[in-house]
Write an enzyme that holds these catalytic residues in place. Structure first.
Site, PDB file in Angstrom:
ATOM      1  N   CYS A 123       0.817  -1.220   0.000  1.00 55.03           N
ATOM      2  CA  CYS A 123       0.000   0.000   0.000  1.00 55.03           C
ATOM      3  C   CYS A 123       0.854   1.275   0.000  1.00 55.03           C
ATOM      4  O   CYS A 123       0.313   2.372  -0.061  1.00 55.03           O
ATOM      5  CB  CYS A 123      -0.943   0.008   1.193  1.00 55.03           C
ATOM      6  SG  CYS A 123      -2.047  -1.407   1.217  1.00 55.03           S
TER       7      CYS A 123
ATOM      8  N   HIS B 287     -11.424  12.893  -6.367  1.00 55.53           N
ATOM      9  CA  HIS B 287     -10.539  12.965  -7.536  1.00 55.53           C
ATOM     10  C   HIS B 287      -9.267  13.762  -7.239  1.00 55.53           C
ATOM     11  O   HIS B 287      -8.836  14.588  -8.055  1.00 55.53           O
ATOM     12  CB  HIS B 287     -11.274  13.513  -8.754  1.00 55.53           C
ATOM     13  CG  HIS B 287     -12.230  12.510  -9.334  1.00 55.53           C
ATOM     14  ND1 HIS B 287     -13.459  12.255  -8.780  1.00 55.53           N
ATOM     15  CD2 HIS B 287     -12.125  11.684 -10.386  1.00 55.53           C
ATOM     16  CE1 HIS B 287     -14.069  11.324  -9.491  1.00 55.53           C
ATOM     17  NE2 HIS B 287     -13.281  10.948 -10.470  1.00 55.53           N
TER      18      HIS B 287
ATOM     19  N   GLU C  49     -12.992   1.789   2.710  1.00 56.47           N
ATOM     20  CA  GLU C  49     -12.179   1.704   1.491  1.00 56.47           C
ATOM     21  C   GLU C  49     -12.871   0.677   0.612  1.00 56.47           C
ATOM     22  O   GLU C  49     -12.658  -0.526   0.753  1.00 56.47           O
ATOM     23  CB  GLU C  49     -10.759   1.260   1.831  1.00 56.47           C
ATOM     24  CG  GLU C  49      -9.929   2.330   2.491  1.00 56.47           C
ATOM     25  CD  GLU C  49      -8.471   1.902   2.656  1.00 56.47           C
ATOM     26  OE1 GLU C  49      -8.148   0.725   2.433  1.00 56.47           O
ATOM     27  OE2 GLU C  49      -7.660   2.769   3.021  1.00 56.47           O
TER      28      GLU C  49
HETATM   29 ZN    ZN Z   1      -5.169   2.224   0.048  1.00 58.42          ZN
END
Ligand code: ZN
Length: 160
Positions: free
Chosen positions: A26, A70, A148
């Protein structure tokens, strides 16, 4: 009494890129479609007996999501991030003294948090919602979960 907003069904979402600095996989820049759930507990009050007006809570949360949407999320308080150059249009920084980034300012959000994990984002969004609430005197707590994608998230509970 509690009220809650389910981010999927009330469109409290944003898509953003981030990196978890130092993490094996990550740590590389990647993105998520984040979904934000909000729960508030408090006393019913006012003309309509609301805990909080859904519309007010949705509008506040949606505006915060829009500021992150974004964009590349940069945790400016990370001890592993060093800004090496910055002007009105550009920011350059290194991660762990090694990996160099140069990005247009218009594509990033500089966040006053030590990381952009779901945990840190839930604290950040909670604090921004509380700042924007017109009145918290009848509220007991707020809890914000940042997901997430679907199925995994972190939540932060703040007593008011
Ligand atoms: Zn992530």
């Amino acid at each position: 009494m509690k009220v809650n907003l389910d981010g999927i069904h009330t469109n409290l979402r944003f898509s953003a890129a981030h990196m978890v600095i130092g993490h094996k996989s990550c740590g590389k820049i990647h993105g998520h479609s984040y979904i934000v759930d909000v729960e508030v507990e408090g006393e019913r009050s006012g003309q309509f007996g609301f805990v909080i007006d859904f519309k007010v809570l949705k509008d506040i949360t949606r505006k915060i999501c829009k500021t992150l949407d974004h964009r590349v999320l940069i945790p400016i308080e990370s001890p592993d991030l060093e800004v090496t150059y910055e002007d009105d249009k550009t920011i350059e920084f290194t991660l762990l003294g090694d990996c160099e980034y140069k990005l247009p300012k218009s594509d990033v959000v500089l966040l006053p948090i030590p990381s952009t994990t779901a945990e840190s984002l839930s604290i950040y969004i909670t604090e921004k919602i509380v700042e924007a609430l017109p009145d918290t005197s009848t509220l007991d707590y707020i809890e914000v979960q940042v997901n997430e994608g679907i199925g995994q998230g972190a939540s932060y509970h703040k007593t008011l």
